[in-house]
Design a protein around this motif. Structure first.
Motif, PDB file in Angstrom:
ATOM      1  N   SER A 117      -5.265  -6.719  -3.464  1.00 19.51           N
ATOM      2  CA  SER A 117      -6.004  -6.316  -2.272  1.00 19.51           C
ATOM      3  C   SER A 117      -5.483  -7.137  -1.096  1.00 19.51           C
ATOM      4  O   SER A 117      -5.738  -8.350  -1.022  1.00 19.51           O
ATOM      5  CB  SER A 117      -7.508  -6.550  -2.463  1.00 19.51           C
ATOM      6  OG  SER A 117      -8.235  -6.187  -1.316  1.00 19.51           O
ATOM      7  N   GLY A 118      -4.731  -6.496  -0.224  1.00 17.93           N
ATOM      8  CA  GLY A 118      -4.117  -7.235   0.879  1.00 17.93           C
ATOM      9  C   GLY A 118      -3.096  -8.216   0.337  1.00 17.93           C
ATOM     10  O   GLY A 118      -2.211  -7.850  -0.442  1.00 17.93           O
ATOM     11  N   ASP A 119      -3.243  -9.473   0.721  1.00 20.55           N
ATOM     12  CA  ASP A 119      -2.339 -10.513   0.234  1.00 20.55           C
ATOM     13  C   ASP A 119      -2.887 -11.217  -0.997  1.00 20.55           C
ATOM     14  O   ASP A 119      -2.290 -12.193  -1.470  1.00 20.55           O
ATOM     15  CB  ASP A 119      -2.094 -11.557   1.341  1.00 20.55           C
ATOM     16  CG  ASP A 119      -1.383 -10.967   2.548  1.00 20.55           C
ATOM     17  OD1 ASP A 119      -0.580 -10.035   2.351  1.00 20.55           O
ATOM     18  OD2 ASP A 119      -1.639 -11.429   3.680  1.00 20.55           O
ATOM     19  N   ASN A 120      -4.009 -10.745  -1.502  1.00 26.51           N
ATOM     20  CA  ASN A 120      -4.664 -11.426  -2.618  1.00 26.51           C
ATOM     21  C   ASN A 120      -4.526 -10.645  -3.918  1.00 26.51           C
ATOM     22  O   ASN A 120      -4.502  -9.412  -3.931  1.00 26.51           O
ATOM     23  CB  ASN A 120      -6.161 -11.625  -2.318  1.00 26.51           C
ATOM     24  CG  ASN A 120      -6.395 -12.466  -1.079  1.00 26.51           C
ATOM     25  OD1 ASN A 120      -5.710 -13.466  -0.861  1.00 26.51           O
ATOM     26  ND2 ASN A 120      -7.358 -12.061  -0.266  1.00 26.51           N
ATOM     27  N   MET A 154      -6.638   4.810  -7.002  1.00 20.83           N
ATOM     28  CA  MET A 154      -6.912   6.100  -6.367  1.00 20.83           C
ATOM     29  C   MET A 154      -6.715   6.033  -4.853  1.00 20.83           C
ATOM     30  O   MET A 154      -6.876   4.973  -4.238  1.00 20.83           O
ATOM     31  CB  MET A 154      -8.338   6.536  -6.711  1.00 20.83           C
ATOM     32  CG  MET A 154      -8.595   6.582  -8.213  1.00 20.83           C
ATOM     33  SD  MET A 154     -10.346   6.758  -8.663  1.00 20.83           S
ATOM     34  CE  MET A 154     -10.617   8.486  -8.217  1.00 20.83           C
ATOM     35  N   SER A 155      -6.391   7.174  -4.252  1.00 21.18           N
ATOM     36  CA  SER A 155      -6.174   7.220  -2.807  1.00 21.18           C
ATOM     37  C   SER A 155      -7.451   6.932  -2.035  1.00 21.18           C
ATOM     38  O   SER A 155      -7.418   6.404  -0.922  1.00 21.18           O
ATOM     39  CB  SER A 155      -5.633   8.598  -2.403  1.00 21.18           C
ATOM     40  OG  SER A 155      -4.401   8.857  -3.034  1.00 21.18           O
ATOM     41  N   TYR A 156      -8.585   7.315  -2.617  1.00 19.35           N
ATOM     42  CA  TYR A 156      -9.902   7.075  -2.021  1.00 19.35           C
ATOM     43  C   TYR A 156     -10.770   6.374  -3.056  1.00 19.35           C
ATOM     44  O   TYR A 156     -10.647   6.632  -4.264  1.00 19.35           O
ATOM     45  CB  TYR A 156     -10.558   8.395  -1.599  1.00 19.35           C
ATOM     46  CG  TYR A 156      -9.779   9.163  -0.567  1.00 19.35           C
ATOM     47  CD1 TYR A 156     -10.106   9.082   0.785  1.00 19.35           C
ATOM     48  CD2 TYR A 156      -8.711   9.969  -0.950  1.00 19.35           C
ATOM     49  CE1 TYR A 156      -9.385   9.791   1.739  1.00 19.35           C
ATOM     50  CE2 TYR A 156      -7.985  10.683   0.002  1.00 19.35           C
ATOM     51  CZ  TYR A 156      -8.317  10.585   1.330  1.00 19.35           C
ATOM     52  OH  TYR A 156      -7.595  11.287   2.275  1.00 19.35           O
ATOM     53  N   GLN A 195      -8.332   4.330   1.098  1.00 18.13           N
ATOM     54  CA  GLN A 195      -7.867   2.970   0.825  1.00 18.13           C
ATOM     55  C   GLN A 195      -6.344   2.997   0.618  1.00 18.13           C
ATOM     56  O   GLN A 195      -5.841   2.688  -0.465  1.00 18.13           O
ATOM     57  CB  GLN A 195      -8.581   2.380  -0.388  1.00 18.13           C
ATOM     58  CG  GLN A 195      -8.600   3.269  -1.627  1.00 18.13           C
ATOM     59  CD  GLN A 195      -9.271   2.591  -2.805  1.00 18.13           C
ATOM     60  OE1 GLN A 195      -9.937   1.546  -2.698  1.00 18.13           O
ATOM     61  NE2 GLN A 195      -9.086   3.162  -3.991  1.00 18.13           N
ATOM     62  N   PRO A 196      -5.601   3.342   1.681  1.00 13.26           N
ATOM     63  CA  PRO A 196      -4.151   3.504   1.527  1.00 13.26           C
ATOM     64  C   PRO A 196      -3.432   2.239   1.076  1.00 13.26           C
ATOM     65  O   PRO A 196      -2.504   2.311   0.254  1.00 13.26           O
ATOM     66  CB  PRO A 196      -3.693   3.938   2.928  1.00 13.26           C
ATOM     67  CG  PRO A 196      -4.795   3.500   3.853  1.00 13.26           C
ATOM     68  CD  PRO A 196      -6.055   3.630   3.049  1.00 13.26           C
ATOM     69  N   ALA A 221      -0.577  -0.528  -3.303  1.00 15.76           N
ATOM     70  CA  ALA A 221      -0.280  -1.760  -4.026  1.00 15.76           C
ATOM     71  C   ALA A 221      -0.537  -1.648  -5.525  1.00 15.76           C
ATOM     72  O   ALA A 221       0.061  -2.392  -6.308  1.00 15.76           O
ATOM     73  CB  ALA A 221      -1.116  -2.905  -3.453  1.00 15.76           C
ATOM     74  N   ASN A 222      -1.404  -0.714  -5.932  1.00 24.42           N
ATOM     75  CA  ASN A 222      -1.829  -0.701  -7.336  1.00 24.42           C
ATOM     76  C   ASN A 222      -1.456   0.555  -8.120  1.00 24.42           C
ATOM     77  O   ASN A 222      -1.253   0.479  -9.333  1.00 24.42           O
ATOM     78  CB  ASN A 222      -3.355  -0.883  -7.402  1.00 24.42           C
ATOM     79  CG  ASN A 222      -3.798  -2.245  -6.906  1.00 24.42           C
ATOM     80  OD1 ASN A 222      -3.650  -3.247  -7.592  1.00 24.42           O
ATOM     81  ND2 ASN A 222      -4.343  -2.280  -5.692  1.00 24.42           N
TER      82      ASN A 222
END
Length: 231
Positions: free
Chosen positions: A13-16, A47-49, A56-57, A62-63
């Motif tokens: 999530s982000g940089d974490n 998932m995209s959403y 949640q692009p 990232a995942n």
């Protein structure tokens, strides 16, 4: 024969990188000459959403590829093609991950609010089993109640009605994990009190000593439910 194991994992999530326990359930089964393996995930990070229908692009980017790689590696290791399971109300499994549901207007569906919240809330309003094990969990008349607080404030109300042999926990916000888990704990305590032969009011009086409430009050259950929901 079959076997399953739960596994934690990392969500980016982000940089974490956040480790989540119980992220996957890996299973294997064998019946005669047929052997299969299954992978279940308990996250919407692929998932995209998210499950509430919010885009949640960055999380998806990232995942999602990591889940696709895991499915590919599992397929290659077993020498078998990936066979997506049936859709759940959370999403639709694919060869490479999970797809969202979409409403008629094209917006991503809020499956959390549509399905998970009602499912969770039903635990507090319907006693389990065909014989409705334990106290009834709904009442038409007035009930005695006491507030239950947690570290972050009010979690809900414990209530009882001798007239209708009913008692349950009315959660403040069933979508909140702390509130939900605490509510389930109170249901277990009420079930134990029922099994000891206590009436609903006796159970409430005994369990009130475990709360930090200020004493028993009386309201109709519909009014108490409005109070719990902030109405």
């Amino acid at each position: 024969m079959s076997a399953h194991i739960k596994s934690g994992g990392l969500i980016i999530s982000g940089d974490n990188e956040v480790r989540e326990d119980g992220l996957f359930l890996l299973g294997a089964s064998a019946l005669l000459d047929y052997v299969s393996a299954s992978l279940v995930t308990f996250s919407d990070a692929w998932m995209s959403y998210d499950l509430k229908g919010r885009a949640q692009p960055a999380v998806h980017a990232a995942n999602a590829s990591r889940l696709a790689a895991a499915l590919r590696d599992l397929s290659e290791a077993l020498g078998s093609e990936t066979d997506p399971d049936d859709p759940t109300y959370f999403g639709k499994p694919t060869d490479t991950g999970i797809d969202n549901y979409f409403d008629r207007d094209g917006a991503a569906s809020d499956v959390w609010g549509s399905f998970e919240i009602p499912y969770r809330y039903s635990n507090f309003t319907h006693a389990p089993g065909f014989g409705r094990i334990g106290y009834a969990r709904s009442a038409d008349g007035e009930v005695q109640y006491i507030p239950v607080h947690g570290e972050h404030g009010l979690l809900g109300y414990l209530w009882a009605s001798d007239a209708e042999n009913a008692a349950s926990f009315e959660p403040r916000d069933v979508g909140n994990e702390e509130c939900y888990e605490v509510g389930l704990l109170w249901l277990d305590r009420l079930r134990s009190a029922h099994d000891r032969g206590l009436s609903p009011s006796q159970a409430l009086a005994a369990l009130a000593d475990l709360t930090d409430g200020n004493g028993l009050d009386t309201l109709s259950l519909p009014t108490l439910r409005k109070l719990a929901s902030g109405g």
